[in-house]
Design a protein around this motif. Sequence first.
Motif, PDB file in Angstrom:
ATOM      1  N   ASN A 183      23.199  20.073  30.157  1.00 59.85           N
ATOM      2  CA  ASN A 183      23.461  18.943  31.047  1.00 59.85           C
ATOM      3  C   ASN A 183      24.776  19.070  31.806  1.00 59.85           C
ATOM      4  OD1 ASN A 183      21.150  17.530  30.620  1.00 59.85           O
ATOM      5  ND2 ASN A 183      21.991  16.208  29.029  1.00 59.85           N
ATOM      6  N   GLU A 184      25.543  20.149  31.555  1.00 64.89           N
ATOM      7  CA  GLU A 184      26.867  20.243  32.164  1.00 64.89           C
ATOM      8  C   GLU A 184      26.800  20.141  33.687  1.00 64.89           C
ATOM      9  OE1 GLU A 184      25.826  23.159  30.268  1.00 64.89           O
ATOM     10  OE2 GLU A 184      26.398  22.162  28.419  1.00 64.89           O
ATOM     11  N   GLY A 185      25.867  20.853  34.293  1.00 62.91           N
ATOM     12  CA  GLY A 185      25.742  20.821  35.750  1.00 62.91           C
ATOM     13  C   GLY A 185      25.389  19.437  36.256  1.00 62.91           C
ATOM     14  N   LEU A 186      24.491  18.765  35.554  1.00 64.05           N
ATOM     15  CA  LEU A 186      24.094  17.415  35.939  1.00 64.05           C
ATOM     16  C   LEU A 186      25.261  16.442  35.782  1.00 64.05           C
ATOM     17  CD1 LEU A 186      21.726  15.680  36.901  1.00 64.05           C
ATOM     18  CD2 LEU A 186      21.096  15.360  34.507  1.00 64.05           C
ATOM     19  N   VAL A 187      26.007  16.588  34.702  1.00 62.27           N
ATOM     20  CA  VAL A 187      27.168  15.725  34.472  1.00 62.27           C
ATOM     21  C   VAL A 187      28.206  15.944  35.568  1.00 62.27           C
ATOM     22  CG1 VAL A 187      29.130  15.287  32.917  1.00 62.27           C
ATOM     23  CG2 VAL A 187      26.819  15.498  31.979  1.00 62.27           C
ATOM     24  N   ARG A 188      28.494  17.217  35.923  1.00 66.15           N
ATOM     25  CA  ARG A 188      29.461  17.513  36.988  1.00 66.15           C
ATOM     26  C   ARG A 188      28.982  16.925  38.321  1.00 66.15           C
ATOM     27  NH1 ARG A 188      29.637  22.511  34.477  1.00 66.15           N
ATOM     28  NH2 ARG A 188      28.329  23.436  36.093  1.00 66.15           N
ATOM     29  N   TRP A 189      27.696  17.076  38.624  1.00 65.07           N
ATOM     30  CA  TRP A 189      27.143  16.532  39.864  1.00 65.07           C
ATOM     31  C   TRP A 189      27.303  15.011  39.893  1.00 65.07           C
ATOM     32  CZ3 TRP A 189      22.702  13.348  40.001  1.00 65.07           C
ATOM     33  CH2 TRP A 189      22.312  12.960  41.289  1.00 65.07           C
ATOM     34  N   SER A 191      30.766  14.069  40.573  1.00 64.79           N
ATOM     35  CA  SER A 191      31.207  14.374  41.941  1.00 64.79           C
ATOM     36  C   SER A 191      30.681  13.370  42.966  1.00 64.79           C
ATOM     37  CB  SER A 191      30.799  15.794  42.343  1.00 64.79           C
ATOM     38  OG  SER A 191      29.403  15.870  42.568  1.00 64.79           O
ATOM     39  N   VAL A 192      29.481  12.819  42.734  1.00 62.62           N
ATOM     40  CA  VAL A 192      28.909  11.884  43.715  1.00 62.62           C
ATOM     41  C   VAL A 192      29.069  10.429  43.292  1.00 62.62           C
ATOM     42  CG1 VAL A 192      27.228  13.563  44.570  1.00 62.62           C
ATOM     43  CG2 VAL A 192      26.550  11.954  42.779  1.00 62.62           C
ATOM     44  N   GLY A 193      29.354  10.193  42.020  1.00 66.21           N
ATOM     45  CA  GLY A 193      29.488   8.825  41.518  1.00 66.21           C
ATOM     46  C   GLY A 193      28.165   8.307  40.985  1.00 66.21           C
ATOM     47  N   ASP A 231      26.603   5.355  41.263  1.00 66.56           N
ATOM     48  CA  ASP A 231      25.714   4.627  42.171  1.00 66.56           C
ATOM     49  C   ASP A 231      24.897   5.581  43.024  1.00 66.56           C
ATOM     50  OD1 ASP A 231      26.610   2.222  41.158  1.00 66.56           O
ATOM     51  OD2 ASP A 231      28.032   1.854  42.794  1.00 66.56           O
ATOM     52  N   VAL A 232      25.552   6.573  43.609  1.00 65.54           N
ATOM     53  CA  VAL A 232      24.840   7.552  44.449  1.00 65.54           C
ATOM     54  C   VAL A 232      23.877   8.360  43.591  1.00 65.54           C
ATOM     55  CG1 VAL A 232      25.123   9.618  45.880  1.00 65.54           C
ATOM     56  CG2 VAL A 232      26.672   7.675  46.167  1.00 65.54           C
ATOM     57  N   ALA A 233      24.332   8.797  42.422  1.00 64.64           N
ATOM     58  CA  ALA A 233      23.469   9.591  41.537  1.00 64.64           C
ATOM     59  C   ALA A 233      22.231   8.798  41.132  1.00 64.64           C
ATOM     60  CB  ALA A 233      24.244  10.036  40.299  1.00 64.64           C
ATOM     61  N   ASN A 234      22.423   7.538  40.796  1.00 65.63           N
ATOM     62  CA  ASN A 234      21.279   6.702  40.405  1.00 65.63           C
ATOM     63  C   ASN A 234      20.304   6.528  41.557  1.00 65.63           C
ATOM     64  OD1 ASN A 234      22.271   6.420  37.826  1.00 65.63           O
ATOM     65  ND2 ASN A 234      23.264   4.465  38.225  1.00 65.63           N
TER      66      ASN A 234
END
Length: 180
Positions: free
Chosen positions: A60-66, A69-71, A73-76
């Motif tokens: 999940n490291e890449g997903l957590v970093r992403w 980086s986008v926050g 609200d944006v990620a959701n």
Amino acid sequence: MNKMNAFLNGKYDMKSFNHIPLTTQLPEILTETINKKRYYVTPDGKKYPSITTVLSGRNNEGLVRWRESVGNDVANQIMRTAAKRGTAVHQLVEDYLNNEELFTILKPELDNISNIRLQEGALYSDSYGVAGRVDCIADYKGELCVIDFKTSTKEKKEEWVENYFIQGSAYCEMYEERYN
């Protein structure tokens, strides 16, 4: 002329898919949500986590970093949009493979599918203690395959999608265990 107009004007032939009934019909297995995770309840009452649930904690490291980086609200919002797109694509593909509706964007690849054994079918493994719902098991270009429809808008590097390979392998094992 766009593809839909070409279809409506008779420029495309719609393929008819042959469905091969399985000799053994498994009883439908139910799903249950436990601690926000999907479990499948087998006919004898065993509860197995879905293979997607099992794999959700891996790498999940890449997903957590992403997400950082986008926050949130944006990620959701992106994840909700992706989930809606995935659901829509799965329904369109299922309709097309059931000879119900033409899905022109994927048509050339879908036309390589024949002899459908299982579609949106629940599987489970007593050996591995996991379960899941496979998109399709059918011949693809003449070879029996697990077919899983992914709906990302961007091409991914192979090292980013190791879970896809594990998921496909798990469905192979579950199908083998259930149907020999």
